[in-house]
Write a protein that holds these residues in place. Sequence first.
Motif, PDB file in Angstrom:
ATOM      1  N   VAL A  76      38.365  35.478  44.420  1.00 23.17           N
ATOM      2  CA  VAL A  76      37.860  36.039  45.672  1.00 23.17           C
ATOM      3  C   VAL A  76      38.292  35.127  46.810  1.00 23.17           C
ATOM      4  CG1 VAL A  76      35.807  36.696  46.980  1.00 23.17           C
ATOM      5  CG2 VAL A  76      35.836  37.018  44.491  1.00 23.17           C
ATOM      6  N   GLY A  77      39.174  35.618  47.653  1.00 19.90           N
ATOM      7  CA  GLY A  77      39.628  34.832  48.801  1.00 19.90           C
ATOM      8  C   GLY A  77      40.253  33.511  48.416  1.00 19.90           C
ATOM      9  N   GLY A  78      40.961  33.471  47.311  1.00 23.82           N
ATOM     10  CA  GLY A  78      41.620  32.250  46.872  1.00 23.82           C
ATOM     11  C   GLY A  78      40.720  31.320  46.078  1.00 23.82           C
ATOM     12  N   VAL A  79      39.469  31.739  45.839  1.00 20.68           N
ATOM     13  CA  VAL A  79      38.528  30.911  45.086  1.00 20.68           C
ATOM     14  C   VAL A  79      38.165  31.643  43.799  1.00 20.68           C
ATOM     15  CG1 VAL A  79      36.244  29.847  45.123  1.00 20.68           C
ATOM     16  CG2 VAL A  79      37.583  29.963  47.220  1.00 20.68           C
ATOM     17  N   LEU A  80      38.252  30.958  42.684  1.00 19.57           N
ATOM     18  CA  LEU A  80      37.902  31.539  41.396  1.00 19.57           C
ATOM     19  C   LEU A  80      36.397  31.426  41.205  1.00 19.57           C
ATOM     20  CD1 LEU A  80      39.346  32.838  38.992  1.00 19.57           C
ATOM     21  CD2 LEU A  80      39.352  30.605  37.887  1.00 19.57           C
ATOM     22  N   VAL A  81      35.716  32.569  41.068  1.00 22.67           N
ATOM     23  CA  VAL A  81      34.262  32.571  40.933  1.00 22.67           C
ATOM     24  C   VAL A  81      33.870  33.141  39.570  1.00 22.67           C
ATOM     25  CG1 VAL A  81      33.789  32.704  43.400  1.00 22.67           C
ATOM     26  CG2 VAL A  81      34.061  34.796  42.115  1.00 22.67           C
ATOM     27  N   GLU A  82      32.757  32.646  39.056  1.00 20.89           N
ATOM     28  CA  GLU A  82      32.251  33.110  37.775  1.00 20.89           C
ATOM     29  C   GLU A  82      31.226  34.203  38.027  1.00 20.89           C
ATOM     30  OE1 GLU A  82      29.682  31.407  34.002  1.00 20.89           O
ATOM     31  OE2 GLU A  82      30.801  29.996  35.241  1.00 20.89           O
ATOM     32  N   ARG A  83      31.376  35.320  37.350  1.00 20.75           N
ATOM     33  CA  ARG A  83      30.484  36.467  37.463  1.00 20.75           C
ATOM     34  C   ARG A  83      30.304  37.068  36.081  1.00 20.75           C
ATOM     35  NH1 ARG A  83      29.247  34.877  42.013  1.00 20.75           N
ATOM     36  NH2 ARG A  83      30.170  35.656  43.922  1.00 20.75           N
ATOM     37  N   THR A  84      29.505  38.126  36.035  1.00 24.86           N
ATOM     38  CA  THR A  84      29.369  38.874  34.784  1.00 24.86           C
ATOM     39  C   THR A  84      30.195  40.147  34.910  1.00 24.86           C
ATOM     40  OG1 THR A  84      27.414  40.064  35.541  1.00 24.86           O
ATOM     41  CG2 THR A  84      27.055  38.000  34.322  1.00 24.86           C
ATOM     42  N   VAL A  85      30.479  40.762  33.783  1.00 25.90           N
ATOM     43  CA  VAL A  85      31.277  41.981  33.770  1.00 25.90           C
ATOM     44  C   VAL A  85      30.575  43.078  34.571  1.00 25.90           C
ATOM     45  CG1 VAL A  85      32.185  43.820  32.291  1.00 25.90           C
ATOM     46  CG2 VAL A  85      32.438  41.433  31.606  1.00 25.90           C
ATOM     47  N   LYS A  86      29.243  43.174  34.442  1.00 24.11           N
ATOM     48  CA  LYS A  86      28.520  44.242  35.153  1.00 24.11           C
ATOM     49  C   LYS A  86      28.576  44.052  36.672  1.00 24.11           C
ATOM     50  CE  LYS A  86      23.909  42.211  34.930  1.00 24.11           C
ATOM     51  NZ  LYS A  86      22.588  42.315  34.375  1.00 24.11           N
ATOM     52  N   GLU A  87      28.808  42.840  37.158  1.00 23.50           N
ATOM     53  CA  GLU A  87      28.964  42.610  38.595  1.00 23.50           C
ATOM     54  C   GLU A  87      30.396  42.878  39.063  1.00 23.50           C
ATOM     55  OE1 GLU A  87      25.781  38.949  39.275  1.00 23.50           O
ATOM     56  OE2 GLU A  87      27.833  38.488  38.648  1.00 23.50           O
ATOM     57  N   VAL A  88      31.345  42.567  38.232  1.00 22.39           N
ATOM     58  CA  VAL A  88      32.755  42.657  38.614  1.00 22.39           C
ATOM     59  C   VAL A  88      33.303  44.075  38.483  1.00 22.39           C
ATOM     60  CG1 VAL A  88      35.081  41.908  37.948  1.00 22.39           C
ATOM     61  CG2 VAL A  88      33.241  40.252  38.104  1.00 22.39           C
ATOM     62  N   LEU A  89      32.892  44.799  37.454  1.00 20.85           N
ATOM     63  CA  LEU A  89      33.456  46.124  37.174  1.00 20.85           C
ATOM     64  C   LEU A  89      33.298  47.100  38.344  1.00 20.85           C
ATOM     65  CD1 LEU A  89      35.019  47.569  35.011  1.00 20.85           C
ATOM     66  CD2 LEU A  89      32.858  48.268  33.979  1.00 20.85           C
ATOM     67  N   PRO A  90      32.116  47.246  38.941  1.00 23.18           N
ATOM     68  CA  PRO A  90      32.009  48.172  40.083  1.00 23.18           C
ATOM     69  C   PRO A  90      32.877  47.736  41.280  1.00 23.18           C
ATOM     70  CG  PRO A  90      29.829  47.593  39.266  1.00 23.18           C
ATOM     71  CD  PRO A  90      30.813  46.720  38.561  1.00 23.18           C
ATOM     72  N   ALA A  91      32.971  46.442  41.514  1.00 19.44           N
ATOM     73  CA  ALA A  91      33.796  45.953  42.618  1.00 19.44           C
ATOM     74  C   ALA A  91      35.269  46.270  42.378  1.00 19.44           C
ATOM     75  CB  ALA A  91      33.602  44.456  42.794  1.00 19.44           C
ATOM     76  N   LEU A  92      35.732  46.117  41.150  1.00 18.51           N
ATOM     77  CA  LEU A  92      37.121  46.435  40.823  1.00 18.51           C
ATOM     78  C   LEU A  92      37.399  47.931  40.997  1.00 18.51           C
ATOM     79  CD1 LEU A  92      37.833  44.251  37.658  1.00 18.51           C
ATOM     80  CD2 LEU A  92      38.855  44.031  39.916  1.00 18.51           C
ATOM     81  N   GLU A  93      36.470  48.759  40.541  1.00 16.10           N
ATOM     82  CA  GLU A  93      36.663  50.208  40.677  1.00 16.10           C
ATOM     83  C   GLU A  93      36.690  50.610  42.155  1.00 16.10           C
ATOM     84  OE1 GLU A  93      33.429  51.460  38.178  1.00 16.10           O
ATOM     85  OE2 GLU A  93      34.743  51.674  36.429  1.00 16.10           O
TER      86      GLU A  93
END
Length: 160
Positions: A76-93
């Motif tokens: 995110v913006g050049g920074v690698l952040v740790e998240r869960t799949v349930k948080e990342v999947l909707p953002a990717l879609e």
Amino acid sequence: MAANSSSTVIKSSNTAGGKQSGPSAEQVVATFQKMRQEQRSMASKAAEMEMEINEHSLVVDTLKDVDPSRKCFRLVGGVLVERTVKEVLPALENNKEQITKIVESINTQMQSKGRELTEYRERYNIRLVGEGEAEAQDQSAASRDSEGGGSKSGAGVLVS
């Protein structure tokens, strides 16, 4: 591509009194080349965005089969952040949908630019090198046969 190096052949007939109306042949060619470059730029950007969509699709398909509580990393913006799949999947879609809309917009602009280029080519009688050579030979033979009675007078530009 050899599109960047352009050679032009200009046919022009002066109007009565030696005055030329409109832009010079060099200006016509420069404007045409600029318009072609803009269209190529749009096509390049659309292809780049299509690749982004494909990458998003691969990641979304992969993450759909994974446990939603599993940890994943996202840039995110050049920074690698740790998240869960349930948080990342909707953002990717959502990102994928937004990119798709942008590609559709670029394609619409490209079609518009293509029509503009075609109109410009017809207005200034621009021919690309290698395009319509047989047609041009047929027209020149026909104009010689008719002794120039029905031929158009104007400027023709040949662009490579």
